[in-house]
Scaffold this active site. Structure first.
Site, short mmCIF file in Angstrom:
data_model
loop_
_atom_site.label_atom_id
_atom_site.label_comp_id
_atom_site.label_asym_id
_atom_site.label_seq_id
_atom_site.Cartn_x
_atom_site.Cartn_y
_atom_site.Cartn_z
N ASN A 9 3.60 9.44 30.39
CA ASN A 9 3.56 9.44 31.85
C ASN A 9 2.71 8.25 32.30
O ASN A 9 1.49 8.29 32.18
CB ASN A 9 2.97 10.77 32.34
CG ASN A 9 2.78 10.81 33.85
OD1 ASN A 9 3.25 9.92 34.57
ND2 ASN A 9 2.09 11.83 34.33
N LYS A 11 2.20 7.23 35.28
CA LYS A 11 1.56 7.41 36.60
C LYS A 11 1.78 6.15 37.46
O LYS A 11 2.84 5.54 37.36
CB LYS A 11 0.08 7.78 36.42
CG LYS A 11 -0.08 8.95 35.44
CD LYS A 11 -1.43 9.57 35.43
CE LYS A 11 -1.43 10.72 34.43
NZ LYS A 11 -2.67 11.47 34.43
N HIS A 94 3.21 18.33 38.33
CA HIS A 94 2.09 17.68 37.65
C HIS A 94 0.82 17.94 38.46
O HIS A 94 0.85 17.99 39.69
CB HIS A 94 2.33 16.17 37.53
CG HIS A 94 1.30 15.50 36.67
ND1 HIS A 94 0.07 15.13 37.17
CD2 HIS A 94 1.29 15.21 35.35
CE1 HIS A 94 -0.65 14.61 36.18
NE2 HIS A 94 0.07 14.64 35.06
N GLU A 96 -1.54 16.12 39.38
CA GLU A 96 -1.84 15.15 40.46
C GLU A 96 -0.94 15.38 41.67
O GLU A 96 -1.35 15.16 42.81
CB GLU A 96 -1.73 13.72 39.91
CG GLU A 96 -2.94 13.41 39.03
CD GLU A 96 -2.65 12.57 37.80
OE1 GLU A 96 -1.65 11.84 37.78
OE2 GLU A 96 -3.46 12.66 36.85
N GLU A 166 -1.21 21.39 30.84
CA GLU A 166 -2.15 20.29 31.09
C GLU A 166 -3.36 20.84 31.83
O GLU A 166 -3.33 20.94 33.06
CB GLU A 166 -1.49 19.20 31.94
CG GLU A 166 -0.35 18.49 31.26
CD GLU A 166 -0.21 17.06 31.80
OE1 GLU A 166 -0.27 16.13 30.99
OE2 GLU A 166 -0.06 16.88 33.02
N GLY A 172 -7.29 12.64 32.23
CA GLY A 172 -7.96 11.39 32.60
C GLY A 172 -9.47 11.44 32.46
O GLY A 172 -10.18 10.57 32.95
N SER A 211 -5.84 13.81 28.07
CA SER A 211 -6.63 12.94 27.20
C SER A 211 -6.13 12.92 25.75
O SER A 211 -6.93 12.89 24.81
CB SER A 211 -8.11 13.31 27.26
OG SER A 211 -8.60 13.12 28.59
#
Ligand code: 13P
Length: 250
Positions: A9, A11, A94, A96, A166, A172, A211
């Site tokens: 991904n 992003k 996701h 985010e 996730e 991140g 991560s």
């Protein structure tokens, strides 16, 4: 037998030119992998990536989709537009999208349904925040997200779905879930699928994301209920991401 899926991904990274350089370098490195390898570039790079990946061993997916097929929805992209670029997969829910853009469980479900109807295989992302984990709420949060995302889904639609666990606190941050935490959550997710959808539980693929790096990929991918990884930052380097894909085969 569930085929391992390694997804990158990107992003909000990579221009069209950077996408092209990445793929030109990546394809010979990744060769003919046993694992399924899929790139998720930003919308602006999908057309270029779709052309370069056509008839290769590397698949294409999008990071998000809107649930309408066309119309006055400024800034939105439909399932049909993604399919036309060569996408097979799309991420929905996701963290985010949920936390930065406010996609609620109802919107996530509409996107998932629209993806399936539009010919895409959705990757439903679920995961708890650190406060929810510390408060002992992990399974409750997962259950709510799974129920909203997959409850009552037909067997045929569910067969197209991949689930990505996730944990928000691992995305991140450099702080990866331990193999025990990743296995516990993935096994719990599979049990939930079993309770609600019976035998589909044996077939559904569950990815871990948060991560993932080369040095932790192998131990995460070896877990019995983890069928692949959803890689963010470490997927931006073609050599490093090809090494993670290779680790998936070991
Ligand atoms: P990082 O690998 O950068 O933590 O991102 C994980 C992720 O969100 C993949 O979808």
């Amino acid at each position: 037998m569930r085929r391992c899926l390694v997804a990158g991904n990107w992003k909000m990274h990579m221009t069209v030119a950077e996408t092209e350089s990445f793929i030109v370098r990546f394809l010979p490195l990744v060769g003919a992998p046993n694992a399924e390898v899929v790139l998720f570039p930003p919308f602006t790079s999908l057309d270029c990536a779709g052309r370069l990946l056509r008839e290769t061993n590397v698949g294409l997916g999008a990071q998000d989709v809107y649930f309408e097929s066309k119309g006055a929805y400024t800034g939105a992209v439909s399932p049909g537009m993604l399919v036309a670029c060569g996408c097979r997969y799309v991420l929905v829910g996701h963290s985010e999208r949920r936390h930065v853009f406010g996609d609620g469980n109802d919107v996530v479900r509409r996107k998932l349904d629209a993806a399936v109807v539009g010919g895409l295989d959705p990757i439903l992302c679920v995961g708890e925040t650190i406060a929810e984990r510390r408060g002992g709420q992990t399974n409750t949060v997962l259950e709510t997200q799974l129920e909203a995302g997959l409850g009552g889904l037909s067997e045929a639609a569910l067969a197209r779905v991949v689930i990505a666990y996730e944990p928000v606190w691992a995305i991140g941050t450099g702080e990866t879930a331990t193999p025990e935490q990743a296995q516990e959550a993935s096994a719990w997710i599979r049990e939930w699928v079993g309770r609600r959808h019976g035998r589909a539980a044996e077939k559904v693929r569950i990815l871990y994301g948060g991560s993932v790096k080369l040095d932790n990929a192998r131990s995460l991918l070896a877990l019995p209920d983890v069928d692949g990884s959803l890689v963010g930052g470490a997927s931006l380097d073609p050599d490093g991401f090809a090494a993670i894909a290779a680790a998936a085969e070991a």
